[in-house]
Design a protein around this motif. Sequence first.
Motif, PDB file in Angstrom:
ATOM      1  N   ILE A 273       0.884  -1.220  -0.005  1.00 39.64           N
ATOM      2  CA  ILE A 273       0.029  -0.069  -0.172  1.00 39.64           C
ATOM      3  C   ILE A 273       1.020   1.180  -0.143  1.00 39.64           C
ATOM      4  O   ILE A 273       1.819   1.142   0.987  1.00 39.64           O
ATOM      5  CB  ILE A 273      -0.826   0.087   1.148  1.00 39.64           C
ATOM      6  CG1 ILE A 273      -1.930  -1.335   1.291  1.00 39.64           C
ATOM      7  CG2 ILE A 273      -1.612   1.399   1.412  1.00 39.64           C
ATOM      8  CD1 ILE A 273      -2.693  -1.436   2.358  1.00 39.64           C
ATOM      9  N   GLY A 274       0.417   2.086  -0.882  1.00 39.12           N
ATOM     10  CA  GLY A 274       1.313   3.462  -0.815  1.00 39.12           C
ATOM     11  C   GLY A 274       2.267   3.339  -2.089  1.00 39.12           C
ATOM     12  O   GLY A 274       2.829   4.509  -2.579  1.00 39.12           O
ATOM     13  N   GLU A 275       2.575   2.044  -2.631  1.00 38.43           N
ATOM     14  CA  GLU A 275       3.509   2.123  -3.751  1.00 38.43           C
ATOM     15  C   GLU A 275       2.480   1.484  -4.957  1.00 38.43           C
ATOM     16  O   GLU A 275       1.449   0.881  -4.843  1.00 38.43           O
ATOM     17  CB  GLU A 275       4.628   0.875  -3.711  1.00 38.43           C
ATOM     18  CG  GLU A 275       5.541   1.373  -2.489  1.00 38.43           C
ATOM     19  CD  GLU A 275       6.410   0.505  -1.928  1.00 38.43           C
ATOM     20  OE1 GLU A 275       6.840  -0.291  -3.078  1.00 38.43           O
ATOM     21  OE2 GLU A 275       7.486   0.995  -1.449  1.00 38.43           O
ATOM     22  N   TYR A 276       2.974   1.875  -6.331  1.00 41.45           N
ATOM     23  CA  TYR A 276       2.255   1.642  -7.486  1.00 41.45           C
ATOM     24  C   TYR A 276       3.011   1.040  -8.381  1.00 41.45           C
ATOM     25  O   TYR A 276       4.450   1.421  -8.581  1.00 41.45           O
ATOM     26  CB  TYR A 276       1.410   2.788  -7.973  1.00 41.45           C
ATOM     27  CG  TYR A 276       0.479   3.453  -7.105  1.00 41.45           C
ATOM     28  CD1 TYR A 276      -0.798   2.927  -7.120  1.00 41.45           C
ATOM     29  CD2 TYR A 276       0.949   4.273  -6.130  1.00 41.45           C
ATOM     30  CE1 TYR A 276      -1.953   3.531  -6.186  1.00 41.45           C
ATOM     31  CE2 TYR A 276      -0.246   4.761  -5.063  1.00 41.45           C
ATOM     32  CZ  TYR A 276      -1.406   4.370  -4.965  1.00 41.45           C
ATOM     33  OH  TYR A 276      -2.240   4.649  -4.173  1.00 41.45           O
ATOM     34  N   ALA A 277       2.548   0.372  -9.460  1.00 42.26           N
ATOM     35  CA  ALA A 277       3.520  -0.300 -10.449  1.00 42.26           C
ATOM     36  C   ALA A 277       2.672  -0.022 -11.949  1.00 42.26           C
ATOM     37  O   ALA A 277       1.411  -0.053 -11.901  1.00 42.26           O
ATOM     38  CB  ALA A 277       3.520  -1.814 -10.346  1.00 42.26           C
ATOM     39  N   LEU A 278       3.298   0.119 -12.929  1.00 40.23           N
ATOM     40  CA  LEU A 278       2.481   0.434 -14.406  1.00 40.23           C
ATOM     41  C   LEU A 278       2.858  -1.187 -14.840  1.00 40.23           C
ATOM     42  O   LEU A 278       3.775  -1.930 -14.902  1.00 40.23           O
ATOM     43  CB  LEU A 278       3.633   1.182 -15.083  1.00 40.23           C
ATOM     44  CG  LEU A 278       3.026   1.740 -16.521  1.00 40.23           C
ATOM     45  CD1 LEU A 278       1.724   2.229 -16.497  1.00 40.23           C
ATOM     46  CD2 LEU A 278       4.063   2.625 -17.308  1.00 40.23           C
ATOM     47  N   GLY A 279       1.379  -1.491 -15.306  1.00 38.21           N
ATOM     48  CA  GLY A 279       1.461  -2.835 -15.993  1.00 38.21           C
ATOM     49  C   GLY A 279       0.529  -2.734 -17.266  1.00 38.21           C
ATOM     50  O   GLY A 279       0.019  -1.384 -17.708  1.00 38.21           O
ATOM     51  N   PHE A 280      -0.001  -3.715 -17.873  1.00 38.04           N
ATOM     52  CA  PHE A 280      -0.810  -3.831 -19.092  1.00 38.04           C
ATOM     53  C   PHE A 280      -1.775  -4.884 -18.797  1.00 38.04           C
ATOM     54  O   PHE A 280      -1.332  -6.074 -18.319  1.00 38.04           O
ATOM     55  CB  PHE A 280       0.224  -4.208 -20.351  1.00 38.04           C
ATOM     56  CG  PHE A 280       1.023  -3.324 -20.417  1.00 38.04           C
ATOM     57  CD1 PHE A 280       1.110  -2.100 -21.389  1.00 38.04           C
ATOM     58  CD2 PHE A 280       2.748  -3.431 -19.884  1.00 38.04           C
ATOM     59  CE1 PHE A 280       2.217  -1.009 -21.499  1.00 38.04           C
ATOM     60  CE2 PHE A 280       3.456  -2.460 -20.152  1.00 38.04           C
ATOM     61  CZ  PHE A 280       3.343  -1.426 -20.885  1.00 38.04           C
ATOM     62  N   ILE A 281      -2.896  -4.611 -19.283  1.00 39.52           N
ATOM     63  CA  ILE A 281      -3.917  -5.641 -19.356  1.00 39.52           C
ATOM     64  C   ILE A 281      -3.726  -6.662 -20.552  1.00 39.52           C
ATOM     65  O   ILE A 281      -3.861  -6.344 -21.669  1.00 39.52           O
ATOM     66  CB  ILE A 281      -5.241  -5.068 -19.366  1.00 39.52           C
ATOM     67  CG1 ILE A 281      -5.768  -4.268 -17.741  1.00 39.52           C
ATOM     68  CG2 ILE A 281      -6.345  -6.013 -19.675  1.00 39.52           C
ATOM     69  CD1 ILE A 281      -7.157  -3.499 -17.997  1.00 39.52           C
ATOM     70  N   THR A 282      -3.746  -7.661 -20.372  1.00 39.34           N
ATOM     71  CA  THR A 282      -3.555  -8.745 -21.427  1.00 39.34           C
ATOM     72  C   THR A 282      -4.598  -9.567 -22.007  1.00 39.34           C
ATOM     73  O   THR A 282      -5.150  -9.773 -22.901  1.00 39.34           O
ATOM     74  CB  THR A 282      -2.223  -9.777 -20.936  1.00 39.34           C
ATOM     75  OG1 THR A 282      -2.676 -10.404 -19.776  1.00 39.34           O
ATOM     76  CG2 THR A 282      -0.997  -8.859 -21.038  1.00 39.34           C
ATOM     77  N   SER A 283      -5.730  -9.847 -20.684  1.00 45.26           N
ATOM     78  CA  SER A 283      -6.572 -10.712 -20.755  1.00 45.26           C
ATOM     79  C   SER A 283      -7.648 -10.494 -19.594  1.00 45.26           C
ATOM     80  O   SER A 283      -7.167 -10.107 -18.580  1.00 45.26           O
ATOM     81  CB  SER A 283      -6.362 -12.144 -21.249  1.00 45.26           C
ATOM     82  OG  SER A 283      -5.668 -12.654 -20.137  1.00 45.26           O
ATOM     83  N   THR A 284      -8.738 -11.236 -19.595  1.00 48.02           N
ATOM     84  CA  THR A 284      -9.378 -11.439 -18.538  1.00 48.02           C
ATOM     85  C   THR A 284     -10.031 -12.793 -18.345  1.00 48.02           C
ATOM     86  O   THR A 284      -9.901 -13.706 -19.077  1.00 48.02           O
ATOM     87  CB  THR A 284     -10.834 -10.424 -18.767  1.00 48.02           C
ATOM     88  OG1 THR A 284     -11.574 -10.810 -19.737  1.00 48.02           O
ATOM     89  CG2 THR A 284     -10.746  -8.999 -18.903  1.00 48.02           C
ATOM     90  N   VAL A 285     -10.346 -13.283 -16.985  1.00 42.35           N
ATOM     91  CA  VAL A 285     -10.428 -14.567 -16.703  1.00 42.35           C
ATOM     92  C   VAL A 285     -11.500 -14.641 -15.562  1.00 42.35           C
ATOM     93  O   VAL A 285     -11.747 -13.554 -14.880  1.00 42.35           O
ATOM     94  CB  VAL A 285      -9.199 -15.263 -16.374  1.00 42.35           C
ATOM     95  CG1 VAL A 285      -8.575 -14.544 -14.832  1.00 42.35           C
ATOM     96  CG2 VAL A 285      -9.383 -16.591 -15.831  1.00 42.35           C
ATOM     97  N   THR A 286     -12.314 -15.792 -15.595  1.00 39.47           N
ATOM     98  CA  THR A 286     -13.239 -15.842 -14.756  1.00 39.47           C
ATOM     99  C   THR A 286     -13.151 -16.969 -13.766  1.00 39.47           C
ATOM    100  O   THR A 286     -12.572 -17.966 -14.100  1.00 39.47           O
ATOM    101  CB  THR A 286     -14.511 -16.257 -15.227  1.00 39.47           C
ATOM    102  OG1 THR A 286     -15.237 -15.331 -16.316  1.00 39.47           O
ATOM    103  CG2 THR A 286     -15.833 -16.524 -14.309  1.00 39.47           C
ATOM    104  N   LEU A 287     -12.910 -16.593 -12.476  1.00 39.91           N
ATOM    105  CA  LEU A 287     -12.711 -17.192 -11.166  1.00 39.91           C
ATOM    106  C   LEU A 287     -14.035 -17.872 -10.689  1.00 39.91           C
ATOM    107  O   LEU A 287     -14.827 -17.397  -9.997  1.00 39.91           O
ATOM    108  CB  LEU A 287     -11.819 -16.762 -10.227  1.00 39.91           C
ATOM    109  CG  LEU A 287     -11.323 -17.420  -8.976  1.00 39.91           C
ATOM    110  CD1 LEU A 287     -10.404 -18.794  -9.480  1.00 39.91           C
ATOM    111  CD2 LEU A 287     -10.707 -16.492  -8.047  1.00 39.91           C
TER     112      LEU A 287
END
Length: 274
Positions: free
Chosen positions: A184-198
Amino acid sequence: MAARERDRDRELLIIPVTTDPVGISAGGGDDSELTTPVIIGSPSARGHHHPSTGIEGFSRVIRSWTWKKFMTGCVILLPIAITFYTTWWFIRFVDGFFSPIYIHLGINVFGLGFATSITFIFLVGVFMSSWLGASLLGLGEFFIKKMPLVCHIYSASKQISAAISPDQSSRAFKEAVIIRHPRIGEYALGFITSTVTLRNANGDQELTCVYVPTNHLYLGDIFLMSHADVIIPDLSVREAIEIVLSGGMSVPQIISAVEGVVGPGKHGNVVKGP
């Protein structure tokens, strides 16, 4: 006569200095063993072996100024040199595809192979965008995937190229996101590659697959997160890739959240984009 006078003057300049005044006062020992000759010279002769402090300071300032300007020139010229060298290497590399054909035909014009290669790549893009080209590409991929070693190389190469594909439907990186990681308090840059249903006992849950690069673009971590824990910034995929490749040097001063979230444990506030 002159030589004898110089010798006499030199003897006068030698003054005996006692090393043990107590012993002399007591009258013990030989005086020749308790004295040390000290040569008295002029002040100009004594100061001749010490360089001027002002000259040393001026020389130090000149060296510091020269080194600083030299490094400034290197900082300015290094990216320019790398850009020109990379561009020149790319032109020669692409030109090498068709230039041997023109040389075999007796046409030796530099850049003609490069122009032919660019035209060929453009025509391939046009053809593969059609139904016939897509069908032939699918047929070729079918045979490539049957090859033991080549299939892995082709799959990895295709995923890398799909990351920067202008086609949104086939693009590996769907969207650039910001996630709360690793704490908490730290962030990261990422990319959405797909979606999944759990699926679990409480029902189905939609999760977003977020890829966070840790070594440029080809190595990273994969996180399955709830969509409510993902921040969508006003950054395109291309801009996010530039930020990752530049080590954060090209990050804009202000990043606005297009879609706000409340993180795990309700930490933070919902941020709405303009």
